[in-house]
Design a protein around this motif. Structure first.
Motif, short mmCIF file in Angstrom:
data_model
loop_
_atom_site.label_atom_id
_atom_site.label_comp_id
_atom_site.label_asym_id
_atom_site.label_seq_id
_atom_site.Cartn_x
_atom_site.Cartn_y
_atom_site.Cartn_z
N LEU A 81 -53.19 -39.73 19.08
CA LEU A 81 -52.80 -41.40 19.56
C LEU A 81 -53.90 -42.38 19.22
O LEU A 81 -53.35 -43.51 18.74
N LYS A 82 -55.13 -42.20 19.09
CA LYS A 82 -56.23 -42.86 18.57
C LYS A 82 -55.65 -43.62 17.22
O LYS A 82 -55.71 -44.63 16.80
N LYS A 83 -55.33 -42.37 16.31
CA LYS A 83 -55.40 -42.77 14.85
C LYS A 83 -54.01 -43.54 14.86
O LYS A 83 -54.25 -44.58 14.11
N LYS A 84 -52.94 -43.35 15.56
CA LYS A 84 -51.63 -44.16 15.49
C LYS A 84 -51.97 -45.58 16.03
O LYS A 84 -51.44 -46.44 15.35
N GLU A 115 -54.62 -47.46 16.13
CA GLU A 115 -55.71 -48.08 15.18
C GLU A 115 -54.87 -48.51 14.06
O GLU A 115 -55.31 -49.48 13.46
N LYS A 116 -53.86 -47.93 13.79
CA LYS A 116 -52.98 -48.17 12.57
C LYS A 116 -52.12 -49.36 12.95
O LYS A 116 -51.24 -49.71 11.97
N GLY A 117 -52.00 -49.58 14.28
CA GLY A 117 -51.03 -50.63 14.56
C GLY A 117 -49.83 -50.38 15.52
O GLY A 117 -49.28 -51.19 16.25
N ALA A 118 -49.64 -49.01 16.14
CA ALA A 118 -48.95 -48.68 16.86
C ALA A 118 -49.09 -49.32 18.30
O ALA A 118 -50.18 -49.40 18.58
N SER A 119 -48.10 -49.52 19.18
CA SER A 119 -48.42 -50.23 20.30
C SER A 119 -48.43 -49.18 21.37
O SER A 119 -47.98 -47.72 21.08
N ILE A 120 -48.90 -49.22 22.55
CA ILE A 120 -48.84 -48.29 23.68
C ILE A 120 -47.54 -47.68 24.22
O ILE A 120 -47.21 -46.74 24.31
N ARG A 121 -46.68 -48.84 24.18
CA ARG A 121 -45.32 -48.61 24.65
C ARG A 121 -44.57 -47.60 23.51
O ARG A 121 -43.96 -46.64 23.81
N SER A 122 -44.73 -47.97 22.26
CA SER A 122 -44.22 -47.12 21.25
C SER A 122 -44.78 -45.70 21.23
O SER A 122 -44.13 -44.67 21.01
N LEU A 123 -46.10 -45.46 21.58
CA LEU A 123 -46.68 -44.21 21.59
C LEU A 123 -46.24 -43.47 22.83
O LEU A 123 -45.99 -42.22 22.72
N ALA A 124 -46.09 -44.14 23.92
CA ALA A 124 -45.56 -43.69 25.11
C ALA A 124 -44.17 -43.06 24.82
O ALA A 124 -43.86 -41.91 25.30
N HIS A 132 -52.37 -45.06 27.94
CA HIS A 132 -53.52 -46.05 27.86
C HIS A 132 -54.82 -45.43 28.50
O HIS A 132 -55.83 -45.81 27.67
N ARG A 133 -54.56 -44.69 29.58
CA ARG A 133 -55.69 -43.76 29.83
C ARG A 133 -56.44 -42.96 28.96
O ARG A 133 -57.56 -42.80 28.68
N VAL A 134 -55.67 -42.44 28.31
CA VAL A 134 -55.99 -41.45 26.86
C VAL A 134 -56.81 -42.13 26.03
O VAL A 134 -57.97 -41.52 25.55
N LEU A 135 -56.17 -43.36 25.68
CA LEU A 135 -56.71 -44.29 24.58
C LEU A 135 -58.14 -44.79 25.21
O LEU A 135 -59.30 -44.78 24.41
N SER A 136 -58.14 -45.00 26.35
CA SER A 136 -59.45 -45.64 26.87
C SER A 136 -60.43 -44.36 27.07
O SER A 136 -61.73 -44.85 26.62
N GLU A 137 -60.18 -43.26 27.42
CA GLU A 137 -61.11 -42.18 27.49
C GLU A 137 -61.75 -41.92 26.11
O GLU A 137 -62.85 -41.17 26.01
N SER A 138 -60.95 -42.14 25.05
CA SER A 138 -61.31 -41.86 23.65
C SER A 138 -62.02 -42.71 23.10
O SER A 138 -62.16 -42.70 21.85
N GLY A 139 -62.37 -43.83 23.87
CA GLY A 139 -63.31 -44.92 23.40
C GLY A 139 -62.49 -46.00 22.48
O GLY A 139 -63.08 -46.71 21.72
N VAL A 140 -61.20 -46.02 22.50
CA VAL A 140 -60.54 -47.16 21.59
C VAL A 140 -60.87 -48.46 22.23
O VAL A 140 -60.75 -48.43 23.50
N GLN A 141 -61.03 -49.45 21.29
CA GLN A 141 -61.07 -50.77 21.74
C GLN A 141 -59.61 -51.08 21.68
O GLN A 141 -58.64 -51.38 20.55
N LEU A 142 -58.98 -51.48 23.09
CA LEU A 142 -57.65 -51.81 22.99
C LEU A 142 -57.44 -53.38 22.68
O LEU A 142 -58.46 -54.00 22.95
N ARG A 143 -56.21 -53.66 22.17
CA ARG A 143 -55.90 -54.94 21.81
C ARG A 143 -55.44 -55.60 22.83
O ARG A 143 -54.97 -55.02 23.95
N GLY A 144 -55.64 -57.04 23.03
CA GLY A 144 -54.87 -57.76 23.99
C GLY A 144 -53.52 -57.85 23.76
O GLY A 144 -52.91 -57.56 22.96
N ARG A 145 -52.93 -58.53 24.75
CA ARG A 145 -51.45 -58.60 24.82
C ARG A 145 -51.00 -59.50 23.94
O ARG A 145 -51.65 -60.77 23.33
#
Length: 69
Positions: A22-25, A27-36, A47-60
Motif C-alpha cells: 500500500l505504501k509503495k502504491k 507514494e506512486k500517486g494512488a489515492s487512499i480510496r482507490s487502494l481501499a 489510512h491507519r495502515v499507511l499512517s502506521e508505516s510512516g507515510v507522509q499523507l497528502r492533503g485533500r
C-alpha cells in the motif's frame, strides 16, 4: 494483494506485506480510496495502515476556495 477476505483480521507478516504494498502504491500517486477499493478494505483501515508505516499523507484535493472581494 490477493486472498484478503472482507472483514478478516490481518496481522503479522501478512499485514507487513500489505502495508509495504500500500505504501509503495500510495507514494506512486494512488489515492487512499482507490487502494481501499482494490484491496476490499475500508478507507479507515488503509489510512491507519499507511499512517502506521510512516507515510507522509497528502492533503485533500479538489478546488481551493478563494475569498471574494
Amino acid at each position: 494483494m490477493a486472498d484478503l477476505k472482507k472483514g478478516a483480521r490481518i496481522t503479522g507478516n501478512t499485514r507487513d506485506k500489505l502495508a509495504a504494498d500500500l505504501k509503495k502504491k500510495y507514494e506512486k500517486g494512488a489515492s487512499i480510496r482507490s487502494l481501499a477499493e482494490s484491496t476490499g478494505r475500508s478507507y479507515g483501515f488503509v489510512h491507519r495502515v499507511l499512517s502506521e508505516s510512516g507515510v507522509q499523507l497528502r492533503g485533500r484535493g479538489g478546488a481551493t476556495r478563494v475569498k471574494k472581494k
